[in-house]
Design an enzyme around this catalytic site. Structure first.
Site, PDB file in Angstrom:
ATOM      1  N   ASN A   1      21.714  40.465 -19.440  1.00 45.36           N
ATOM      2  CA  ASN A   1      20.473  38.719 -18.581  1.00 45.36           C
ATOM      3  C   ASN A   1      20.887  38.877 -18.108  1.00 45.36           C
ATOM      4  O   ASN A   1      21.848  39.358 -17.013  1.00 45.36           O
ATOM      5  CB  ASN A   1      21.071  38.191 -20.042  1.00 45.36           C
ATOM      6  CG  ASN A   1      20.380  36.884 -20.962  1.00 45.36           C
ATOM      7  OD1 ASN A   1      20.188  36.602 -19.727  1.00 45.36           O
ATOM      8  ND2 ASN A   1      19.846  36.939 -21.208  1.00 45.36           N
TER       9      ASN A   1
ATOM     10  N   CYS B   1      -6.785  36.635 -40.896  1.00 50.08           N
ATOM     11  CA  CYS B   1      -7.479  35.236 -41.481  1.00 50.08           C
ATOM     12  C   CYS B   1      -6.617  34.609 -42.384  1.00 50.08           C
ATOM     13  O   CYS B   1      -6.270  34.511 -42.633  1.00 50.08           O
ATOM     14  CB  CYS B   1      -8.718  35.855 -42.546  1.00 50.08           C
ATOM     15  SG  CYS B   1      -9.798  34.856 -43.480  1.00 50.08           S
TER      16      CYS B   1
ATOM     17  N   ASP C   1       3.927  41.381 -26.715  1.00 48.40           N
ATOM     18  CA  ASP C   1       3.310  41.131 -26.356  1.00 48.40           C
ATOM     19  C   ASP C   1       3.503  43.151 -26.020  1.00 48.40           C
ATOM     20  O   ASP C   1       2.548  43.112 -24.980  1.00 48.40           O
ATOM     21  CB  ASP C   1       4.014  41.596 -24.402  1.00 48.40           C
ATOM     22  CG  ASP C   1       5.498  41.683 -24.831  1.00 48.40           C
ATOM     23  OD1 ASP C   1       5.254  42.817 -25.367  1.00 48.40           O
ATOM     24  OD2 ASP C   1       6.360  41.391 -23.903  1.00 48.40           O
TER      25      ASP C   1
ATOM     26  N   HIS D   1       8.154  38.214 -34.158  1.00 56.51           N
ATOM     27  CA  HIS D   1       7.752  36.690 -34.506  1.00 56.51           C
ATOM     28  C   HIS D   1       6.135  37.747 -34.250  1.00 56.51           C
ATOM     29  O   HIS D   1       5.202  37.006 -33.575  1.00 56.51           O
ATOM     30  CB  HIS D   1       8.011  36.249 -32.598  1.00 56.51           C
ATOM     31  CG  HIS D   1       9.415  36.275 -33.614  1.00 56.51           C
ATOM     32  ND1 HIS D   1      10.114  36.157 -31.780  1.00 56.51           N
ATOM     33  CD2 HIS D   1      10.382  35.197 -34.317  1.00 56.51           C
ATOM     34  CE1 HIS D   1      11.265  34.724 -32.500  1.00 56.51           C
ATOM     35  NE2 HIS D   1      11.189  35.167 -33.495  1.00 56.51           N
TER      36      HIS D   1
ATOM     37  N   SER E   1      17.645  34.344 -25.343  1.00 59.62           N
ATOM     38  CA  SER E   1      19.031  32.816 -24.897  1.00 59.62           C
ATOM     39  C   SER E   1      19.738  32.875 -25.978  1.00 59.62           C
ATOM     40  O   SER E   1      20.523  32.632 -25.995  1.00 59.62           O
ATOM     41  CB  SER E   1      17.821  31.871 -24.607  1.00 59.62           C
ATOM     42  OG  SER E   1      16.724  31.370 -25.427  1.00 59.62           O
TER      43      SER E   1
HETATM   44  P1  OAD Z   1      13.898  32.827 -24.089  1.00 63.05           P
HETATM   45  O1  OAD Z   1      12.992  32.537 -23.009  1.00 63.05           O
HETATM   46  O2  OAD Z   1      14.102  31.508 -24.753  1.00 63.05           O
HETATM   47  O3  OAD Z   1      15.123  33.376 -23.233  1.00 63.05           O
HETATM   48  C1  OAD Z   1      14.976  34.431 -22.476  1.00 63.05           C
HETATM   49  C2  OAD Z   1      15.775  34.900 -21.447  1.00 63.05           C
HETATM   50  O4  OAD Z   1      16.053  36.200 -21.266  1.00 63.05           O
HETATM   51  C3  OAD Z   1      16.940  34.313 -20.673  1.00 63.05           C
HETATM   52  O5  OAD Z   1      18.216  33.952 -21.311  1.00 63.05           O
HETATM   53  C4  OAD Z   1      16.973  34.574 -18.793  1.00 63.05           C
HETATM   54  O6  OAD Z   1      17.908  34.420 -18.907  1.00 63.05           O
HETATM   55  C5  OAD Z   1      16.002  35.987 -20.200  1.00 63.05           C
HETATM   56  N1  OAD Z   1      15.941  36.529 -18.901  1.00 63.05           N
HETATM   57  C6  OAD Z   1      15.294  36.319 -17.871  1.00 63.05           C
HETATM   58  N2  OAD Z   1      14.507  37.063 -16.163  1.00 63.05           N
HETATM   59  C7  OAD Z   1      15.160  38.249 -17.224  1.00 63.05           C
HETATM   60  C8  OAD Z   1      15.081  39.801 -16.476  1.00 63.05           C
HETATM   61  N3  OAD Z   1      14.726  39.946 -15.533  1.00 63.05           N
HETATM   62  N4  OAD Z   1      16.121  40.658 -17.202  1.00 63.05           N
HETATM   63  C9  OAD Z   1      17.547  40.090 -17.835  1.00 63.05           C
HETATM   64  N5  OAD Z   1      17.442  39.026 -18.520  1.00 63.05           N
HETATM   65  C10 OAD Z   1      16.064  38.056 -18.252  1.00 63.05           C
HETATM   66  O7  OAD Z   1      13.322  33.461 -24.347  1.00 63.05           O
HETATM   67  P2  OAD Z   1      13.403  34.228 -26.290  1.00 63.05           P
HETATM   68  O8  OAD Z   1      15.264  34.582 -25.765  1.00 63.05           O
HETATM   69  O9  OAD Z   1      13.058  35.791 -26.286  1.00 63.05           O
HETATM   70  O10 OAD Z   1       9.502  32.552 -30.723  1.00 63.05           O
HETATM   71  O11 OAD Z   1      13.145  32.746 -26.769  1.00 63.05           O
HETATM   72  C11 OAD Z   1      13.312  33.249 -28.506  1.00 63.05           C
HETATM   73  C12 OAD Z   1      11.871  32.880 -29.103  1.00 63.05           C
HETATM   74  O12 OAD Z   1      11.634  31.986 -28.251  1.00 63.05           O
HETATM   75  C13 OAD Z   1      10.539  33.339 -28.236  1.00 63.05           C
HETATM   76  O13 OAD Z   1      10.502  34.869 -29.329  1.00 63.05           O
HETATM   77  C14 OAD Z   1       9.670  32.418 -29.098  1.00 63.05           C
HETATM   78  C15 OAD Z   1      10.471  31.201 -28.410  1.00 63.05           C
HETATM   79  O14 OAD Z   1       9.906  30.588 -29.222  1.00 63.05           O
HETATM   80  C16 OAD Z   1       7.962  31.923 -31.241  1.00 63.05           C
HETATM   81  O15 OAD Z   1       7.622  32.184 -30.326  1.00 63.05           O
HETATM   82  C17 OAD Z   1       8.515  32.381 -32.546  1.00 63.05           C
END
Ligand code: OAD
Length: 251
Positions: A217, A131, A108, A123, A193
């Site tokens: 987290n 392209c 983002d 990512h 996560s």
């Molecule tokens: P997730 O959606 O798996 O996890 C988000 C984490 O953030 C969770 O552990 C929540 O508890 C925590 N969380 C939510 N709100 C929060 C806040 N205000 N403060 C602190 N923590 C908070 O997202 P990612 O771990 O980023 O990949 O996911 C990893 C990858 O999975 C992404 O980059 C994406 C997805 O598939 C691709 O698209 C390649």
């Protein structure tokens, strides 16, 4: 702030030394307070969309319009959201403690929008398009995109320059991330996560190199036993407090 959290922040501050090499690994949770949805859990993007339908190379080949509709919607959301206090706190930290690298799974651009300069994007970036024939990529911030799927001037379909499921990460970026994780003395793991590899290997690599691992987290992640401290709460609340205390310690 709960006394417990205040005490935890104080004990975390104790790990930082002047010149410590700090790596900050971030995930979707850091942008949640900006209004950008996370992927997992209630209201997560993967609750609304099937990643096989919108986030694979095969889906792009078979149903490019579907893939781009989801991606265009995400770009519109990102465009309408600002960096939050957690992004700004990290950017501030980079200004007064120089040895900082941010490794983000987010596409983002909010770290850069907040002023961070040392950012490795594992990512990809939602604002970049690529392209599918010529492989060249460039920034295109048009929102919404006028015609879906968008095409290159050569006629080929463009893809979002983000990593789809089943695809390899950019090798140079990943190698640099591994190197930084192995050199880290302190790693902050914020809003992820920790279930998607190879990003989830980075805290393990840092730990093997004796780094202090600190998680921020909403709840402890599945690899919580690896962490020296888990600060539970919103990153936008915790990070400004942590950075304020670090500024007091080092300035
Ligand atoms: P997730 O959606 O798996 O996890 C988000 C984490 O953030 C969770 O552990 C929540 O508890 C925590 N969380 C939510 N709100 C929060 C806040 N205000 N403060 C602190 N923590 C908070 O997202 P990612 O771990 O980023 O990949 O996911 C990893 C990858 O999975 C992404 O980059 C994406 C997805 O598939 C691709 O698209 C390649």
């Amino acid at each position: 702030m709960a006394i417990h959290l205040e005490k935890q922040i104080e004990s975390v501050i104790g790990h930082f030394k002047r010149g410590s090499r700090i790596v900050i690994l971030t995930g979707a949770g850091i942008s949640a307070e900006s209004g950008i949805p996370t992927f997992r859990g209630k209201d997560g993007l993967w609750e609304k969309y099937d990643p096989n339908e919108v986030a694979t190379a095969e889906a792009l080949r078979l149903r490019p319009k579907n893939v781009w509709e989801m991606h265009d919607a995400l770009r519109q959301t990102i465009n309408s959201c600002e960096p939050n206090p957690a992004h700004f706190a990290i950017a501030e930290l980079e200004k007064f403690l120089k040895n900082i690298v941010i490794i983000t799974q987010n596409v983002d651009n909010k770290h850069q929008d907040a002023g961070s300069t040392s950012v490795l994007e594992l990512h990809g970036n939602a604002w970049r398009v690529k392209c599918t024939v010529e492989n060249k990529s460039w920034i295109d911030r048009t929102v919404p995109i006028k015609e879906l799927p968008p095409r290159c001037s050569c006629g080929a379909i463009l893809r979002p320059d983000v990593v789809f499921f089943g695809e390899q990460l950019d090798k140079d970026v990943l190698d640099e991330a591994y190197t930084e994780a192995a050199r880290a003395e302190i790693m902050l793991v914020i809003g992820t996560s920790c279930v998607v590899t190879p990003a989830a290997y980075l805290p393990i690599i840092a730990k093997q190199s004796d780094a202090i691992l600190i998680e921020i987290n909403l709840e402890p992640s599945p690899i919580y036993s690896l962490f020296d401290a888990s600060l539970c709460g919103k990153a936008g609340m915790i990070m400004p407090k942590l950075v304020k205390r670090l500024r007091e310690k080092f300035e």
